[in-house]
Scaffold this active site. Structure first.
Site, short mmCIF file in Angstrom:
data_model
loop_
_atom_site.label_atom_id
_atom_site.label_comp_id
_atom_site.label_asym_id
_atom_site.label_seq_id
_atom_site.Cartn_x
_atom_site.Cartn_y
_atom_site.Cartn_z
N ASP A 69 -42.75 24.42 -7.53
CA ASP A 69 -42.30 24.16 -6.20
C ASP A 69 -41.32 23.02 -7.93
OD1 ASP A 69 -42.12 21.74 -4.74
OD2 ASP A 69 -43.54 21.23 -4.72
N ASP A 87 -40.69 22.03 4.09
CA ASP A 87 -41.44 21.44 4.24
C ASP A 87 -41.26 20.76 5.55
OD1 ASP A 87 -42.08 21.33 1.75
OD2 ASP A 87 -41.54 19.49 1.32
C1 DGJ Z 1 -43.20 19.56 -1.87
C2 DGJ Z 1 -44.08 21.03 -1.17
O1 DGJ Z 1 -42.64 21.52 -0.59
C3 DGJ Z 1 -45.20 21.19 -0.73
O2 DGJ Z 1 -45.53 21.60 -0.04
C4 DGJ Z 1 -46.20 20.75 -1.50
O3 DGJ Z 1 -46.02 21.50 -2.21
C5 DGJ Z 1 -45.52 19.02 -2.08
N1 DGJ Z 1 -44.44 19.27 -2.55
C6 DGJ Z 1 -46.19 18.79 -3.29
O4 DGJ Z 1 -46.40 17.80 -3.86
#
Ligand code: DGJ
Length: 767
Positions: free
Chosen positions: A507, A577
């Site tokens: 991430d 997201d």
């Molecule tokens: C952002 C990601 O896109 C989410 O799926 C998740 O992993 C969060 N970060 C976790 O902090």
């Protein structure tokens, strides 16, 4: 109107080479293509030869290079001024077509000199250049003039390199070309070599300029977005002047994606028409300039962003640019996407040309957020396994003092309260349930509230004495620093060595700010834009080398780091997201213009969604996600027995069709964009024996029936059986018809109500 037109027949010789036999045919315009199609149908070996060969030839007399591959020809020449000039880029030409020795454009007036109006492949700022330069340098003596002339070339298999040199100084630029035989996509890059005895500073550098055929009625397509609303497709007529697509954020960003497609305005649709497209493989700040000059010539120049850029080259040093990929399709924007998808699968992904099919995964982020612990994760794992999930992923929250997003990033030890005996018991449990194990990491970041930051406050990007702006309560580690690179590689290597981990979700949740690097000399600091990304790639590369079984997802708080650069080191991408299954139809549609469905992670999450508080059936959510690489992100603790039954059935069905979805050809039949009431996509397997259509209705209105669906990509003469994967076949519609019938007559679906979804398969009854 009838004309003579040409078709090429290729014959395979005993020694593996091909002989091209042009044939002339009389008939309506384009009948050459028809004849080609007939010949190819009668002799399928010719099709393979036609679409899987590549050649690079140099005509010494004319000083012309000709690159032919798949359905594309790219021709460049050296003109009388020793400039390297684009001569042709488009549909494959006849093998016998001859190009005359190129000549520079004379220029139109004293204001528009030849340097500007000649379509050059790579032009430096010097000699009165006003169009976007590919290269701009400053020498220590204040000289900033650079004029590049042809020196020599080499051809090795599918690669061509052309060496240029400044007219007086020992600055060399090697233009590098590699052509892909399967798709005709060209990979271009440039290497600037400082062979002088002094240093120089590169202030602007591109990987390539792509010149389009002269014309003035072009349309540009590109992708824009923001967090939770990525992948919007934009179209605009190309006007005189410049459009800049870019990121100044240190990484790819989702405001613009480094992809473009250009076609003849208004003469084109999903399936037909000329399209020139490209994608810059770079995960740092980047820019692509689309410029129509005063002579109505369109050129596309792309590379690292020149904003705040400076890269010092000492004598003997060189700078290698990222790759800029581009291709041509005469099958419309749909054909352009399919070529790119095929190219990603066959040439870009880590295990290309045979990347593994994506497993069905479970991720608890939306269910538990940071509240992960051994018992709860094990309980979820049991439930996930019961519906056929193949990979169980623990997201954020497992490490350091990570109770929320205010602390812990940088402290990559397993939290002893949440997992008292480390990760092993959970991993063993996951394995015993028949799944493999994945883990979330965000290696490039640090929370100020962490042991790492308390120990190494100098490891973050910063300007001395200036505030350090936070994003999501975190700062950026400066990965360009050798010690930071060693730390990041070290903790990841240990994590993978100590635990049986099959997958990392990598991430990256903020953009750069205050990009200072106080540890190096002031005139070295701006190279952070290059060195950071290089180190990122080299860490990924080294990890994969040392742990060959590992798979990695590129996630950046959604789809903020999706590009062909990171794709060389990662197996899948997180597009957004936003997991609302209805919003996702548009998001996924936009994503698919540039990137393959097989790398597009799509989760089934809870309803109503956190995004829009919209309620959608589980079946709808599954069918939306099944258009990509399927994941489950719902809180399984809240599911009823019938939800498990539905999910188990749909996961099993997905496994039946996933090869077609992940590796096949995607046809966007009805777009969900611009307030459309419907959305239909179709995936066709590589052998054209299997197809699946996903059909969505937003909202029925005024008794209108669902529009007929004209399928694509089937073999016209082959009989296919239609069946409902979800939903039901319309009464009275025959189940078995030819590919021609399903494509020309079409397929009827009956959907009524709000947020309805169905899916239909077509199976060939013979080869
Ligand atoms: C952002 C990601 O896109 C989410 O799926 C998740 O992993 C969060 N970060 C976790 O902090």
């Amino acid at each position: 109107m009838s004309t003579w037109s040409s078709a090429n027949i290729k014959r395979r010789n005993g020694n593996g080479s091909y002989t091209i036999k042009p044939v002339w045919v009389w008939g309506p315009r384009y009948s050459g293509l028809l004849w080609m199609a007939l010949i190819c149908m009668a002799f399928p070996q010719f099709v393979r030869a036609q679409s899987h060969d590549a050649s690079i030839r140099f005509d010494k007399d004319a000083q012309v290079f000709r690159i032919d591959a798949a359905d594309t020809s790219y021709v460049i020449g050296i003109n009388e001024k020793k400039q390297v000039q684009t001569l042709y880029w488009g549909k494959r030409l006849c093998a016998d077509d001859i190009f005359a020795a190129p000549h520079s454009d004379p220029g139109s007036s004293s204001f528009d000199s030849s340097t500007n109006t000649t379509q050059q492949e790579f032009v430096a700022w010097g000699g009165g250049l006003y169009v976007e330069p590919d290269l701009k340098v400053t020498f220590p003596d204040g000289n900033r003039d650079l004029v590049l002339h042809y020196v020599s070339y080499t051809i090795k298999g599918s690669q061509l390199s052309i060496l240029l040199k400044d007219i007086s100084r020992d600055v060399y630029v090697e233009l590098q070309y590699k052509v892909d035989a399967v798709t005709g996509i060209l990979r271009r890059s440039a290497q600037v070599q400082n062979r002088t005895s002094g240093q120089l500073t590169i202030e602007q550098i591109s990987a390539a300029t792509w010149n389009l055929p002269r014309g003035m009625d072009y349309r540009l397509r590109y992708l824009t977005g923001r967090w939770a609303a990525e992948w919007n497709l934009h179209e605009q007529v190309i006007q005189p002047g410049k459009t800049i697509l870019e990121s100044r954020r240190g990484s790819t960003g989702d405001q613009n994606n480094p992809w473009f497609a250009i076609d003849w305005n208004g003469s084109n649709d999903q399936d037909s028409g000329d399209v020139w497209f490209g994608d810059l493989g770079w995960s740092g700040s980047w820019q692509i300039s689309i410029e129509q000059d005063q002579m109505q010539q369109v050129r596309v120049t792309g590379g690292p962003n020149s904003f705040d850029f400076g890269y010092r080259l000492i004598p003997g040093e060189h700078l290698q640019t990222p790759y800029f990929y581009a291709g041509y399709s005469h099958e419309g924007i749909g054909g352009a996407s399919r070529l790119l998808h095929r190219f990603e699968i066959s040439s870009i992904l880590p295990h290309a040309p045979n990347p593994k099919l994506r497993p069905v995964l479970y991720n608890s982020w939306e269910a538990t957020e940071f509240k992960v612990d051994e018992a709860d994760q094990e309980a979820l794992a049991e439930k996930a396994a019961s519906i056929g999930v193949e990979r169980f992923v623990v997201d954020d929250g497992w490490f350091g003092q990570r109770a929320n997003d205010h602390a812990g990033l940088g402290d990559w030890y397993v939290n002893p309260v949440k997992f008292p005996q480390g990760l092993k018991p959970l991993i063993d449990k996951v394995h015993s349930l028949g799944m493999d194990f994945g883990l979330w990491v965000e290696p490039e970041m640090v929370n100020p509230d962490s042991d790492l930051y308390r120990e190494h406050p100098d490891w973050v990007l910063n300007f001395t004495g200036r505030p350090r702006s936070e994003g999501r309560n975190q700062l950026m580690l400066n990965l360009a620093r050798p010690d930071v690179r060693a730390f990041v590689f070290g903790f990841l290597d240990k994590l993978l060595s100590d635990n049986d981990i099959a997958f990392l979700k990598w991430d990256y949740n903020r953009n750069w700010s205050e990009p200072g690097w106080p540890a190096v000399a002031p005139d070295e600091q701006k190279r952070v834009y290059i060195d950071y990304v290089r180190n990122l790639y080299s860490i990924l590369d080294e990890l994969r080398e040392k742990h060959p079984g590992i798979e990695i997802e590129s996630c950046s708080g959604g789809g903020s780091r999706v590009d062909l650069g990171i794709m060389r080191y990662t197996d899948e991408m997180w597009p957004s997201d936003n997991t609302d299954a209805f919003d996702r139809l548009q998001i996924q549609d936009g994503f698919s213009y540039a990137y393959a469905p097989g790398v597009m992670m799509a989760w089934v999450t809870d309803s109503p969604t956190w995004v829009n508080q919209r309620t959608l059936s589980l079946e709808y959510r599954f069918l939306s996600a099944m258009q990509g690489s399927l994941g489950i992100g719902a809180n399984l603790n809240h599911w009823k027995p019938e939800d498990f039954r539905t999910a188990k059935k749909m996961v099993a069905e997905y496994k039946q069709i996933r090869e077609t979805v992940q590796r096949g050809s995607l046809y966007r039949l009805i777009s969900p964009q611009n307030g459309s009431e419907q959305s239909v996509t179709e995936s066709v397997s590589v052998d054209q024996r299997h197809a699946i259509a996903f059909v969505f209705l937003h909202s029925s209105q005024k008794l209108y029936p669902f529009p007929r669906i004209f399928l694509r990509g089937l073999k016209p003469e082959v009989m296919y059986r239609a069946a409902a994967l979800s939903g039901r076949l319309v009464d009275g519609q025959p189940a078995i018809e030819s590919g021609a019938y399903w494509m020309q007559h079409g397929f009827d679906a009956e959907l009524r109500g709000d947020f309805k979804a169905a899916a239909f398969t077509l199976e060939a009854l013979q080869n």
